[in-house]
Design an enzyme around this catalytic site. Structure first.
Site, PDB file in Angstrom:
ATOM      1  N   HIS A  84       0.817  -1.219   0.000  1.00 31.50           N
ATOM      2  CA  HIS A  84       0.000   0.000   0.000  1.00 31.50           C
ATOM      3  C   HIS A  84       0.853   1.273   0.000  1.00 31.50           C
ATOM      4  O   HIS A  84       0.467   2.290   0.575  1.00 31.50           O
ATOM      5  CB  HIS A  84      -0.960   0.018   1.193  1.00 31.50           C
ATOM      6  CG  HIS A  84      -1.957  -1.104   1.192  1.00 31.50           C
ATOM      7  ND1 HIS A  84      -3.119  -1.080   0.450  1.00 31.50           N
ATOM      8  CD2 HIS A  84      -1.948  -2.304   1.840  1.00 31.50           C
ATOM      9  CE1 HIS A  84      -3.791  -2.208   0.638  1.00 31.50           C
ATOM     10  NE2 HIS A  84      -3.097  -2.969   1.464  1.00 31.50           N
ATOM     11  N   ASN A 105     -10.191  -3.263   1.810  1.00 33.48           N
ATOM     12  CA  ASN A 105      -9.859  -3.219   0.385  1.00 33.48           C
ATOM     13  C   ASN A 105     -11.131  -2.992  -0.420  1.00 33.48           C
ATOM     14  O   ASN A 105     -12.242  -3.127   0.105  1.00 33.48           O
ATOM     15  CB  ASN A 105      -9.214  -4.533  -0.074  1.00 33.48           C
ATOM     16  CG  ASN A 105      -7.779  -4.686   0.403  1.00 33.48           C
ATOM     17  OD1 ASN A 105      -7.072  -3.710   0.610  1.00 33.48           O
ATOM     18  ND2 ASN A 105      -7.350  -5.926   0.576  1.00 33.48           N
TER      19      ASN A 105
END
EC number: 1.11.1.6
Length: 488
Positions: free
Chosen positions: A55, A128
């Site tokens: 990320h 997510n």
């Protein structure tokens, strides 16, 4: 007329010349005594912190969450008790695998994290856009990420690596059906959904526990790119999603998401042919209905990307009273790993940074370490103590006792793996166009992948739905029939 601002060193001393270093004459060497030069270079050398191992590429924004329906029957979390309650939030969206300045068009899950600054302390939603994950046990997390990261010898992502891993990890098959759909290449951050992926526990004032999953639904709708559309954008723009989010907010076109909760009574946990606490399994809406919780609006861009979007740290274990983690094996590993990586990346006092600090008082005996710029001053830095002026534990906030399922410990294989059942459901729910896109995206991605790896994956796809495997095999020129005789 405003007073002129002096350019200064970090010591606050005014700088007279920021264009020329101190030298020994016109043609002589630079002098070590030039404090301005040395400070400037030394600080520049340390401007960056290690990027997130996953990320790394992200965009963030400030906003608010408004509770639209009381959740008191499920949880005693204060910010969810009354309709109309507003809670300040900071959201960060991200790609997962590639580095900080990689294209935002790449096929990848999108991170969807929200920090709620509630009246009872911080609450982190860490999810997510896709509703499931590749694995069901955190012990495999480094391996799946290593397989997707660039080859350590070539520094190039290699489909042979991750498709090899997927072929030998059948639990990843459901995630493949999502990731290689067009949802693996979203059009923007404003048009992605969000999922907690894991189940959590909510506990109400009476002590009743339920399992929940949380879902964010964008009011702008879910919009994705085809592989060809993503390639066209990437040829011109690496930052399309970050730019879109920033410009929308600057122009007053504030993105909004509705938050929904799905609820499962613990007594019904065994009523399914899969384990609802398995991160590779979805909770389909027609089986677990959505209940509206509230709405998030993002209405302010960061003033400083490094101080906010880059320095913000999330952990799915950062919960407020009325919430607990479930027994999900991937979640259990994340509870440790996420804060641990922030302590490594940003420092042991990362929670003192403004973007991470709660709006409520922090009062404990955790002190010192690198850069403790909010140092507590009391001389009593231990507990228990006999001083009434010092903070005391409050029994009202003891976590309620929870039933433990299991009477032996060991490295036990997860129950009800059902590796292909949910992938089959996803395939069934896809339209003809969505199935065609999934097949095309896999076939395109298999260019250069070894045939034995393709065959192992095709065997997995065949166990999802023969048509799925047949269409992928046809696209790659493989005679499927001879490789699935034992599966018929």
């Amino acid at each position: 007329m405003t007073d002129r601002r002096n350019l200064t060193t970090n010591q606050g001393v005014p700088i007279g010349d920021n264009q020329n270093s101190m030298t020994a004459g016109l043609k002589g060497p630079t002098l070590l005594e030039d404090y301005v030069l040395i400070e400037k270079l030394a600080h520049f050398d340390r401007e960056r912190v290690p990027e997130r191992v996953v990320h790394a590429r992200g965009a963030g924004a400030h906003g608010k969450f408004v509770t639209k329906k009381s959740m008191k029957k499920y949880t005693k979390a204060q910010f969810l008790q009354e309709e109309g309650t507003e809670t300040e939030v900071f959201a960060r969206f991200s790609t997962v695998i590639h580095g900080q300045h990689s294209p935002e068009t790449l096929r990848d899950p999108r991170g969807f994290s929200v920090k709620f600054y509630t009246e009872e302390g911080n609450y982190d939603f860490v999810g997510n856009n896709l509703p499931v994950f590749f694995i069901r046990d955190a012990i495999k997390f480094p391996d799946v990420i290593h397989s997707l990261k660039p080859d350590p010898r070539t520094n190039i992502q290699d489909g042979n690596r991750y498709w090899d891993f997927f072929s030998l990890t059948p639990e990843a098959t459901t995630m493949i059906t999502y990731l290689f759909s067009d949802e693996g290449t979203p059009a923007s951050y404003r048009e992605i959904r969000g999922s907690s992926v894991h189940a959590f526990k909510w506990i109400n004032e009476e002590g009743k526990t339920v399992y929940v999953k949380l879902r964010w639904v964008p009011k702008a709708g879910i919009v994705n790119l085809s592989t060809d559309q993503a390639a066209q954008i990437q040829a011109k723009e690496f930052n399309h999603a970050s730019r879109d989010l920033y410009e929308a907010i600057e122009n007053g076109d504030y993105p909004e998401w509705d938050l929904y909760v799905q609820v499962l009574d613990p007594k019904d946990l065994d009523n399914y042919d899969f384990n609802p606490l398995d991160a590779t399994k979805d909770w389909f809406e027609d089986v677990f209905p959505y209940e509206h919780v509230g709405t998030m609006t993002l209405n302010r861009n960061p003033d400083n990307i490094f101080a906010e979007t880059e320095s913000v740290g999330f952990n799915p274990g950062v919960l407020v009273p009325g919430m607990l983690p479930s027994e999900d094996r991937v979640l259990q590993g994340r509870l440790f790993s996420y804060s641990d990586t922030q302590r490594h990346r940003v420092g042991p006092n990362y929670l003192q940074l403004p973007i991470n600090s709660p709006k409520t008082p922090v009062d404990n005996n955790q002190r010192d370490g690198q850069m403790p710029f909010k140092q507590q001053t009391s001389s009593i830095n231990y507990e228990p103590n006999s001083y009434d002026t010092e903070p005391k534990e409050n029994p009202a906030y003891i976590e309620p006792e929870q039933e433990i399922r299991g009477d032996i410990s060991g490295r036990l294989v997860a129950e009800k793996p059902n590796n292909f059942g949910h992938a089959k459901e996803v395939w069934k729910r896809y339209s003809d166009a969505e199935r065609a896109a999934l097949v095309k995206n896999i076939v395109d991605d298999w260019e250069g992948v070894r045939e034995d790896i393709k065959i192992r994956n095709l065997r997995n796809f065949y166990q999802v739905e023969p048509e799925f495997a047949e269409r992928v095999a046809a696209g790659t020129g493989i005679n499927l029939a001879e490789h699935v005789i034992d599966l018929k």
